[in-house]
Design an enzyme around this catalytic site. Structure first.
Site, PDB file in Angstrom:
ATOM      1  N   ARG A   1      23.444  37.492  15.149  1.00 24.28           N
ATOM      2  CA  ARG A   1      22.461  37.760  14.088  1.00 24.28           C
ATOM      3  C   ARG A   1      22.974  38.814  13.120  1.00 24.28           C
ATOM      4  O   ARG A   1      22.597  38.834  11.948  1.00 24.28           O
ATOM      5  CB  ARG A   1      21.119  38.162  14.731  1.00 24.28           C
ATOM      6  CG  ARG A   1      21.177  39.417  15.546  1.00 24.28           C
ATOM      7  CD  ARG A   1      20.028  39.533  16.541  1.00 24.28           C
ATOM      8  NE  ARG A   1      20.232  38.715  17.742  1.00 24.28           N
ATOM      9  CZ  ARG A   1      19.379  38.642  18.758  1.00 24.28           C
ATOM     10  NH1 ARG A   1      18.250  39.332  18.715  1.00 24.28           N
ATOM     11  NH2 ARG A   1      19.640  37.891  19.810  1.00 24.28           N
TER      12      ARG A   1
ATOM     13  N   LYS B   1      29.883  41.851  28.393  1.00 22.57           N
ATOM     14  CA  LYS B   1      29.370  40.774  29.234  1.00 22.57           C
ATOM     15  C   LYS B   1      30.011  40.827  30.617  1.00 22.57           C
ATOM     16  O   LYS B   1      31.121  41.343  30.759  1.00 22.57           O
ATOM     17  CB  LYS B   1      29.743  39.419  28.608  1.00 22.57           C
ATOM     18  CG  LYS B   1      28.952  39.047  27.382  1.00 22.57           C
ATOM     19  CD  LYS B   1      29.373  37.678  26.871  1.00 22.57           C
ATOM     20  CE  LYS B   1      28.612  37.291  25.620  1.00 22.57           C
ATOM     21  NZ  LYS B   1      27.166  37.105  25.810  1.00 22.57           N
TER      22      LYS B   1
HETATM   23  N1  BES Z   1      27.071  34.173  22.099  1.00 21.20           N
HETATM   24  C1  BES Z   1      25.968  34.678  22.818  1.00 21.20           C
HETATM   25  C2  BES Z   1      24.953  33.605  23.168  1.00 21.20           C
HETATM   26  C3  BES Z   1      25.360  32.635  24.236  1.00 21.20           C
HETATM   27  C4  BES Z   1      25.115  32.907  25.554  1.00 21.20           C
HETATM   28  C5  BES Z   1      25.933  31.442  23.889  1.00 21.20           C
HETATM   29  C6  BES Z   1      25.460  31.994  26.524  1.00 21.20           C
HETATM   30  C7  BES Z   1      26.270  30.541  24.862  1.00 21.20           C
HETATM   31  C8  BES Z   1      26.034  30.807  26.173  1.00 21.20           C
HETATM   32  C9  BES Z   1      25.242  35.734  22.003  1.00 21.20           C
HETATM   33  O1  BES Z   1      26.030  36.478  21.155  1.00 21.20           O
HETATM   34  C10 BES Z   1      24.636  36.676  22.982  1.00 21.20           C
HETATM   35  O2  BES Z   1      25.351  37.348  23.657  1.00 21.20           O
HETATM   36  N2  BES Z   1      23.308  36.708  23.026  1.00 21.20           N
HETATM   37  C11 BES Z   1      22.601  37.525  23.923  1.00 21.20           C
HETATM   38  C12 BES Z   1      21.502  38.209  23.151  1.00 21.20           C
HETATM   39  C13 BES Z   1      20.837  39.328  23.909  1.00 21.20           C
HETATM   40  C14 BES Z   1      21.796  40.482  24.057  1.00 21.20           C
HETATM   41  C15 BES Z   1      19.597  39.750  23.159  1.00 21.20           C
HETATM   42  C16 BES Z   1      22.036  36.665  25.038  1.00 21.20           C
HETATM   43  O3  BES Z   1      21.613  35.534  24.762  1.00 21.20           O
HETATM   44  O4  BES Z   1      22.026  37.100  26.179  1.00 21.20           O
HETATM   45 MN    MN Z   2      26.897  38.162  22.138  1.00 24.91          MN
END
Ligand code: BES
Ligand code: MN
Ligand code: ZN
Length: 499
Positions: free
Chosen positions: A355, A281
């Site tokens: 997931r 990230k």
């Molecule tokens: N933990 C994150 C989701 C999240 C994002 C929670 C912002 C709270 C605030 C999750 O694991 C994630 O990174 N999801 C990605 C999925 C994508 C890579 C398909 C996302 O939402 O960008």
């Molecule tokens: Mn994630």
């Protein structure tokens, strides 16, 4: 906090502050039950002299004694009488709690009558006041205040006025429900607020084990990585590959009813820190990914509440806990793993890890022959785009379960909103190298994430709650919210038919 439901302030009561709700019509009629005419007049005079308009959340402090047991009176604005409803009531109670802190109120006489207009059911009202009041003393203090030994603000005693002898006995139950929910929320908030160097998968397991010691109806089982490996949970394990913290599968059982009664199962995402893994990230705001275990926290918080209420029902909470880190041993994009269900997954993005841990946990729990399964996860940033920080997303393979959850949401005001889990979205998860890809295309990220989970939940009634928007606040109020503990506890209360 001591509490009491009484009709009037008698000579036996301690001296305290009286709290009244006032609408914009500034009528003090509703106060007549609690006050004698000369006392009520003092209030009327104070209102007339001040700029107080009775707007929702407005305050007027009257530092003047009204009778021997009231050393000051505080008026809380309720807004227009014709607009007053449950939402406004909750805002008024929030204002009341804010005022308690501002004025450091310790002994309170709360004029219930003036806050509950016709549309507000009294049992519901008391449960909600209790949730807020019992939550008032939450301060995150594990790492900030420990050294400073900061004293928490606490209410000593509150008298709820306008209850006769029969009502006051019945109402206590609803106050205790609120108290249990508040304790569950505080527990979830604390876990959410803890940093990832304290709140590890092992810490979550220890917290669950400590909780189990408090009630004979609770029991806990923690599966190690080795045990998960032998059960074939390769997908869950792939997420923790890059971390030195051991992944854990935590099962908390609450057995409050006959053994053969099918349990409701909650499954929580417990990523104690989500760096994204190799699909790392951006660093800006990454600290917030310590909250990526708030699904797990809400499961522990809800189990806490259910156990405190000693409900006659069977509930199982399962937590898939891991830390998502990049390293030489981490999973790479493009890697293929075999899940516990034997379906293979191509991990195109290691940041779509929630997931991956949930799918194996969802396969694992089918052994409990669940009545319903609800998973709770900070799963997608996309749910923030869709529903903001107001509502959690709900997606389900069972309309009846969705209805039940929406009803609990209506009662608890812990909002959820449905998104469609239609087959049209499923093909986005097609992969050339495995049965399922772990990400879809650009749009509808919350739905494609739920589609992924749906491949593992075909055998039972299931709903998924995406709480990425609702589990914590940003800015000056930064911190975990404890959502959706209230929703889930209300759901269980209804299911146990004792609401
Ligand atoms: N933990 C994150 C989701 C999240 C994002 C929670 C912002 C709270 C605030 C999750 O694991 C994630 O990174 N999801 C990605 C999925 C994508 C890579 C398909 C996302 O939402 O960008
Ligand atoms: Mn994630
Ligand atoms: Zn995550």
């Amino acid at each position: 906090m001591q509490y009491n439901f009484i009709n009037n302030i008698t000579s036996k009561e301690v001296k305290g502050s009286a709290i009244f709700g006032i609408f914009t019509d500034k009528s003090i009629k509703a106060l007549n039950n609690s006050l004698k005419a000369p006392e009520a007049k003092k209030i009327k005079d104070a209102i007339n002299k001040s700029p107080f308009e009775g707007k929702l959340g407005q305050k007027l402090s009257i530092y003047e004694s009204l009778g021997s047991k009231i050393d000051k009176a505080i008026l809380v604005g309720l807004g227009d009488k014709k607009d007053y409803n449950e939402k406004k009531f909750i805002q008024a109670v929030n204002a009341f709690c804010r005022i308690c802190k501002e004025e450091l109120l310790e002994n309170i006489h709360f004029d219930t009558n003036s806050f509950t207009a016709k549309k507000i059911e009294i049992n519901w009202a008391i449960r909600n006041i209790s949730i807020k009041l019992n939550g008032i003393d939450y301060v995150y203090n594990d790492t900030k205040f420990k050294t400073k030994n900061k004293k928490n603000y606490k209410i000593k005693k509150i008298n709820f006025l306008s209850f006769n002898a029969t009502n006051s006995k019945k109402i206590k139950k609803y106050f205790l429900q609120g108290k249990a929910i508040a304790n569950g929320i505080k527990c979830a908030k604390n876990l959410g607020d803890l940093p990832s160097n304290i709140c590890t998968p092992t810490y979550l397991a220890k917290t669950a084990a400590d909780l189990a010691k408090t009630n004979k109806k609770l029991s806990v089982k923690v599966h190690s990585e080795k045990e998960m490996k032998s059960m074939g949970m390769n997908c869950l394990l792939s997420v923790g590959n890059g971390s030195k913290e051991e992944s854990k599968l935590i099962t908390i059982k609450y057995n409050g009813s006959a053994k053969n009664e099918k349990p409701i199962v909650f499954v929580g995402k417990g990523i104690t820190f989500d760096t994204g893994g190799i699909s790392i990230k951006p660093s800006n705001g990454m600290d917030e990914m310590k909250y990526d275990m708030c699904g797990a926290a809400s499961v522990i918080g809800t189990m806490n509440a259910i156990s405190e209420l000693n409900l006659k029902t069977n509930v199982i909470g399962v937590i898939a806990a891991a830390e998502n880190m990049p390293s030489g041993t981490a999973t790479n994009p493009g890697d293929v793993v075999t899940t516990m269900s034997k379906q293979t997954v191509e991990i195109l993005n290691t940041d779509a890890e929630g997931r991956l841990v949930l799918c194996d946990a969802l396969t694992y729990i089918s052994r409990f022959k669940p009545k319903h399964v609800v998973d709770i996860a900070t799963l997608t940033g996309a749910v923030l785009v869709a529903l903001g920080k107001v509502a959690s997303g709900v997606l389900s393979n069972d309309e009846k379960l969705t209805k039940k959850l929406l009803n609990s949401s209506r009662i608890s005001h812990d909002y959820i909103w449905e998104l469609p889990l239609w087959e049209e979205f499923q093909s986005e998860l097609d992969s050339n190298f495995a049965d399922i890809a772990n990400i879809g295309k650009r749009y509808a990220g919350t739905i494609t994430a739920a589609c992924f989970l749906s491949r593992f939940t075909e055998d039972y009634s299931w709903a998924h709650l995406d709480i990425a928007g609702t589990a914590w606040n940003e800015g000056s109020e930064k911190g975990a919210t404890g959502r959706p503990v209230s929703l889930l506890t209300h759901f269980i209360l209804e299911n146990a038919k004792s609401l």
